[in-house]
Each structure stands twice: as structure tokens, then as C-alpha cells.
Design a protein around this motif. Structure first.
Motif, PDB file in Angstrom:
ATOM      1  N   GLY A 104      -8.590  50.987   0.035  1.00 50.93           N
ATOM      2  CA  GLY A 104      -8.198  52.270  -0.555  1.00 50.93           C
ATOM      3  C   GLY A 104      -9.396  53.056  -1.070  1.00 50.93           C
ATOM      4  N   TYR A 105      -9.155  53.786  -2.180  1.00 54.63           N
ATOM      5  CA  TYR A 105     -10.183  54.697  -2.681  1.00 54.63           C
ATOM      6  C   TYR A 105     -11.300  53.978  -3.437  1.00 54.63           C
ATOM      7  N   ALA A 106     -12.531  54.298  -3.072  1.00 56.37           N
ATOM      8  CA  ALA A 106     -13.704  53.905  -3.871  1.00 56.37           C
ATOM      9  C   ALA A 106     -14.471  55.197  -4.089  1.00 56.37           C
ATOM     10  N   LEU A 107     -14.088  55.925  -5.126  1.00 55.40           N
ATOM     11  CA  LEU A 107     -14.603  57.278  -5.341  1.00 55.40           C
ATOM     12  C   LEU A 107     -15.386  57.351  -6.643  1.00 55.40           C
ATOM     13  N   GLY A 108     -16.400  58.190  -6.675  1.00 61.03           N
ATOM     14  CA  GLY A 108     -17.162  58.385  -7.895  1.00 61.03           C
ATOM     15  C   GLY A 108     -17.626  57.034  -8.436  1.00 61.03           C
ATOM     16  N   GLY A 109     -17.251  56.736  -9.689  1.00 59.13           N
ATOM     17  CA  GLY A 109     -17.623  55.464 -10.294  1.00 59.13           C
ATOM     18  C   GLY A 109     -17.113  54.265  -9.504  1.00 59.13           C
ATOM     19  N   GLY A 110     -16.043  54.438  -8.724  1.00 57.11           N
ATOM     20  CA  GLY A 110     -15.529  53.339  -7.893  1.00 57.11           C
ATOM     21  C   GLY A 110     -16.505  53.007  -6.780  1.00 57.11           C
ATOM     22  N   CYS A 111     -17.058  54.044  -6.165  1.00 57.48           N
ATOM     23  CA  CYS A 111     -18.074  53.845  -5.128  1.00 57.48           C
ATOM     24  C   CYS A 111     -19.335  53.255  -5.772  1.00 57.48           C
ATOM     25  N   GLU A 112     -19.646  53.747  -6.959  1.00 51.79           N
ATOM     26  CA  GLU A 112     -20.845  53.271  -7.660  1.00 51.79           C
ATOM     27  C   GLU A 112     -20.696  51.819  -8.104  1.00 51.79           C
ATOM     28  N   LEU A 113     -19.483  51.446  -8.521  1.00 55.11           N
ATOM     29  CA  LEU A 113     -19.232  50.052  -8.886  1.00 55.11           C
ATOM     30  C   LEU A 113     -19.385  49.162  -7.646  1.00 55.11           C
ATOM     31  N   ALA A 114     -18.816  49.597  -6.515  1.00 58.76           N
ATOM     32  CA  ALA A 114     -18.950  48.809  -5.286  1.00 58.76           C
ATOM     33  C   ALA A 114     -20.427  48.627  -4.938  1.00 58.76           C
ATOM     34  N   MET A 115     -21.209  49.684  -5.138  1.00 61.72           N
ATOM     35  CA  MET A 115     -22.640  49.599  -4.794  1.00 61.72           C
ATOM     36  C   MET A 115     -23.430  48.693  -5.732  1.00 61.72           C
ATOM     37  N   MET A 116     -22.858  48.353  -6.894  1.00 61.11           N
ATOM     38  CA  MET A 116     -23.530  47.382  -7.771  1.00 61.11           C
ATOM     39  C   MET A 116     -23.361  45.975  -7.229  1.00 61.11           C
ATOM     40  N   ALA A 117     -22.381  45.790  -6.314  1.00 62.83           N
ATOM     41  CA  ALA A 117     -22.184  44.472  -5.703  1.00 62.83           C
ATOM     42  C   ALA A 117     -23.274  44.243  -4.658  1.00 62.83           C
ATOM     43  N   ASP A 118     -23.462  42.981  -4.286  1.00 60.91           N
ATOM     44  CA  ASP A 118     -24.502  42.644  -3.307  1.00 60.91           C
ATOM     45  C   ASP A 118     -23.969  42.700  -1.886  1.00 60.91           C
ATOM     46  N   VAL A 119     -22.695  42.390  -1.720  1.00 57.93           N
ATOM     47  CA  VAL A 119     -22.052  42.436  -0.405  1.00 57.93           C
ATOM     48  C   VAL A 119     -20.764  43.239  -0.584  1.00 57.93           C
ATOM     49  N   ILE A 120     -20.536  44.216   0.296  1.00 60.49           N
ATOM     50  CA  ILE A 120     -19.294  45.005   0.208  1.00 60.49           C
ATOM     51  C   ILE A 120     -18.494  44.785   1.487  1.00 60.49           C
ATOM     52  N   ILE A 121     -17.299  44.215   1.329  1.00 63.24           N
ATOM     53  CA  ILE A 121     -16.384  44.053   2.457  1.00 63.24           C
ATOM     54  C   ILE A 121     -15.308  45.131   2.291  1.00 63.24           C
ATOM     55  N   ALA A 122     -15.154  45.982   3.314  1.00 66.37           N
ATOM     56  CA  ALA A 122     -14.206  47.101   3.201  1.00 66.37           C
ATOM     57  C   ALA A 122     -13.079  46.956   4.199  1.00 66.37           C
ATOM     58  N   GLY A 123     -11.879  47.328   3.777  1.00 64.89           N
ATOM     59  CA  GLY A 123     -10.741  47.434   4.685  1.00 64.89           C
ATOM     60  C   GLY A 123     -10.919  48.679   5.544  1.00 64.89           C
ATOM     61  N   GLU A 124     -10.298  48.670   6.739  1.00 62.27           N
ATOM     62  CA  GLU A 124     -10.563  49.781   7.665  1.00 62.27           C
ATOM     63  C   GLU A 124     -10.058  51.124   7.144  1.00 62.27           C
ATOM     64  N   SER A 125      -9.085  51.128   6.202  1.00 63.28           N
ATOM     65  CA  SER A 125      -8.694  52.442   5.653  1.00 63.28           C
ATOM     66  C   SER A 125      -9.330  52.763   4.309  1.00 63.28           C
ATOM     67  N   ALA A 126     -10.362  52.031   3.940  1.00 66.53           N
ATOM     68  CA  ALA A 126     -11.050  52.344   2.675  1.00 66.53           C
ATOM     69  C   ALA A 126     -11.710  53.723   2.775  1.00 66.53           C
ATOM     70  N   THR A 127     -11.778  54.386   1.626  1.00 64.57           N
ATOM     71  CA  THR A 127     -12.361  55.734   1.562  1.00 64.57           C
ATOM     72  C   THR A 127     -13.413  55.764   0.462  1.00 64.57           C
ATOM     73  N   PHE A 128     -14.611  56.211   0.834  1.00 65.20           N
ATOM     74  CA  PHE A 128     -15.716  56.262  -0.130  1.00 65.20           C
ATOM     75  C   PHE A 128     -16.106  57.715  -0.377  1.00 65.20           C
ATOM     76  N   GLY A 129     -16.561  57.998  -1.580  1.00 65.01           N
ATOM     77  CA  GLY A 129     -17.026  59.351  -1.848  1.00 65.01           C
ATOM     78  C   GLY A 129     -17.629  59.473  -3.230  1.00 65.01           C
ATOM     79  N   GLN A 130     -18.443  60.512  -3.396  1.00 65.73           N
ATOM     80  CA  GLN A 130     -19.013  60.856  -4.713  1.00 65.73           C
ATOM     81  C   GLN A 130     -18.572  62.288  -5.013  1.00 65.73           C
ATOM     82  N   PRO A 131     -17.293  62.463  -5.438  1.00 67.71           N
ATOM     83  CA  PRO A 131     -16.757  63.819  -5.592  1.00 67.71           C
ATOM     84  C   PRO A 131     -17.017  64.460  -6.962  1.00 67.71           C
ATOM     85  N   GLU A 132     -17.940  63.887  -7.746  1.00 65.09           N
ATOM     86  CA  GLU A 132     -18.164  64.407  -9.107  1.00 65.09           C
ATOM     87  C   GLU A 132     -18.486  65.893  -9.119  1.00 65.09           C
ATOM     88  N   ILE A 133     -19.155  66.362  -8.048  1.00 61.17           N
ATOM     89  CA  ILE A 133     -19.543  67.777  -7.978  1.00 61.17           C
ATOM     90  C   ILE A 133     -18.323  68.685  -8.114  1.00 61.17           C
TER      91      ILE A 133
END
Ligand code: CAA
Length: 258
Positions: A104-133
Motif C-alpha cells: 500500500g501507501y508509503a508516502l512522506g514519512g512512510g517512504c522515509e521510514l522505509a528508507m531507514m530500513a536496510d532492505v525494502i521488500i515491496a508488494g507489487e501495488s505499493a505506492t511511494f511518494g514524497q508529497p510534502e510539497i
């Protein structure tokens, strides 16, 4: 009843799992959740029975960002005085390897939290973004730095300036995620990866993380020197003898250092 209100915590097979659990807010990262996640992660990090961490969310959202409703009325003196988001750095600085399972959604801080991990496994419908702007702000949990180091300026600027969302396939192509798997296998594949890591010699896994992480911070020369020194230091541990003997004796190693 769980002692936590925003997360579900479990341990199994040397893996410490933290599941974000604010379903009504799509796991928006409020201050309470930040404190719970980071304090549990720091405890896992110090636990000799834990060899890796697994962070996950729900089917619909890993996390839809920092909690906008909590931030909406904040002012500059308060944000500055509390150094809002700083506590997340304690998660980024863990020595134990961290795997993120993202559906699902990994947006803003969610994307940033995922990036703090060392390995990211994503489901095919996962959505990433930095929409803070689109909220009149910018990433605040390391996105401008970690995203740029992961995917380069062209893609980072595109995401941070336009706020556009990208799918899992693009995220894998540009180097934001490690692997894409069918949605219903995200957690099991991430768990497998976490268990594989947790079954290694712990100091070797920690030093591998330290060496790769150092590449974000140092020159090539400093980084390769650090790598060599860590490599040399592993020859002081029984696991180097065990790993190399097991190879020549054609058997599985039995690690001493866990
Ligand atoms: N903060 C607070 N609440 C949030 C939230 C967030 N980041 N994201 C979703 N929610 C809440 C919604 O307000 C809604 O609550 P109500 O039912 O009380 O209205 C509930 O979660 C469900 O969300 P939606 O109805 O919006 O669900 P949707 O399926 O229509 O849309 C979405 C999903 C596209 C992810 C949309 O919720 C959205 O755009 N969320 C915000 C994404 C965002 O801007 N994230 C960045 C936050 S700022 C940040 O993260 C700063 C930083 O760098 C750390």
C-alpha cells in the motif's frame, strides 16, 4: 491487552517484528507512534536474542506519512524546541539490520521510514511518494537526503518537487526498493529475508550493515579503509574460522556469535 497503542510487537526466530497499527489513519506517524516504534526498536537492537528487525504496516498502508492533523497547528518555536522528528534518527542508527515489508501507501514519512530500513521488500501495488510539497512543506524525516542517495538527483527532484507517486515497479527500477513481490507474499518474503539475516553470524551482519551504511557518509578511500579494518577485525572471531572450515568441510556453519 497490548502495552502499546499504535504498534503490535512480536518476536520469532530471532526476528523482532514491529507492525504499525493505526488503521483508521493509514498508519500516519504521530509522536506517540514514533516513540513506541523507536523505543521498541532500540530495545530489540540491544537484545542478544534478536538478529534482525522487521517493520511492516497493513495491506492498505505501510504509512501514509507523518500525522498531518497533529502537525497542522504546530508553530516554529515548538517544532524547533522539540526538534520534531529527531527521534527517528535513533531508528536510522540501529546496528541490527532492518527489513521493511511495504504494502500500500508509503508516502512522506512512510517512504522515509522505509528508507531507514536496510532492505525494502515491496508488494507489487505499493505506492511511494514524497508529497510534502503539496502541504506547503518539504520532507522532514530524511527524505531529501536518503532518497537522493538511493535514486540520484534526477528522480529525487522529480518526486520531491512534483509530489508525484510512483509504483513498486518504478521504485525497484530506480533503486528505491530491494525487491518487488506479489502483494500477498510481501510479509512472508520479508520475513524470510529477516530470518535469513538473523541466522547469520551477528557481528558479521552488523559489520556488513556498518560498512554499506558508511558509503553514504564517507569518501571512497575512507569507506574502503573502514571496510578493510572491519574485514580484518572479523578474523578475531570464532565465526570466521567456523565459516571457512564449514566451507572446506562442505557443511553448514554453526555460528558461535549470535
Ligand atoms: N496524516 C493524518 N491522517 C491521515 C494521513 C496523514 N498523513 N493520511 C491519511 N490520513 C487519514 C485521513 O485523514 C482519513 O481520516 P478520516 O477518515 O478521519 O478523514 C483516513 O486516514 C483515510 O484516508 P483517506 O480517506 O484520505 O484515504 P484515501 O484512500 O482516499 O487516500 C491517501 C489515501 C492518498 C494516502 C491520502 O490519505 C493522502 O493523501 N494522505 C496524505 C499523504 C501525505 O501527504 N503524506 C505526507 C505527510 S507530511 C510528512 O510525512 C512530513 C515528513 O516528511 C515526515
Amino acid at each position: 491487552m497490548s502495552e502499546y497503542s499504535t504498534i503490535v510487537v512480536s518476536t520469532d526466530n530471532r526476528v523482532g517484528t514491529i507492525q504499525l497499527n493505526r488503521p483508521k489513519a493509514l498508519n500516519a506517524l504521530n509522536q506517540e507512534l514514533m516513540e513506541e516504534v523507536v523505543s521498541v526498536a532500540v530495545e530489540f537492537d540491544a537484545d542478544p536474542n534478536i538478529g534482525s528487525l522487521l517493520i511492516t504496516g497493513s495491506e492498505k498502508a505501510f504509512a501514509a506519512g507523518a500525522d498531518i492533523k497533529e502537525m497542522a497547528d504546530q508553530d516554529y518555536p515548538g517544532m524547533y524546541a522539540s526538534d520534531w522528528f529527531r527521534r527517528w534518527e535513533d531508528l536510522a542508527n540501529l546496528r541490527t539490520p532492518v527489513v521493511a515489508a511495504v504494502n500500500g501507501y508509503a508516502l512522506g514519512g512512510g517512504c522515509e521510514l522505509a528508507m531507514m530500513a536496510d532492505v525494502i521488500i515491496a508488494g507489487e501495488s505499493a505506492t511511494f511518494g514524497q508529497p510534502e510539497i503539496n502541504l506547503g512543506v518539504i520532507p522532514g524525516m530524511g527524505g531529501s537526503q536518503r532518497l537522493t542517495r538511493s535514486v540520484g538527483k534526477a528522480k529525487a527532484m522529480d518526486m520531491v518537487l512534483t509530489g508525484r507517486f510512483i509504483g513498486a515497479e518504478e521504485a525497484e527500477r530506480i533503486g528505491l526498493v530491494s525487491r518487488v513481490v506479489p502483494d500477498d507474499q510481501t510479509l512472508s518474503e520479508a520475513r524470510k529475508a529477516a530470518e535469513l539475516i538473523a541466522a547469520k553470524s551477528k557481528p558479521a551482519a552488523q559489520m556488513a550493515k556498518e560498512a554499506v551504511s558508511a558509503s553514504f557518509e564517507t569518501t571512497l578511500q575512507q569507506g574502503t579503509r573502514l571496510e578493510r579494518r572491519l574485514f580484518h577485525s572479523l578474523f578475531s572471531l570464532a565465526d570466521q574460522k567456523e565459516g571457512m572450515s564449514a566451507f572446506t568441510e562442505k557443511r553448514d556453519p554453526e555460528w558461535k556469535h549470535r
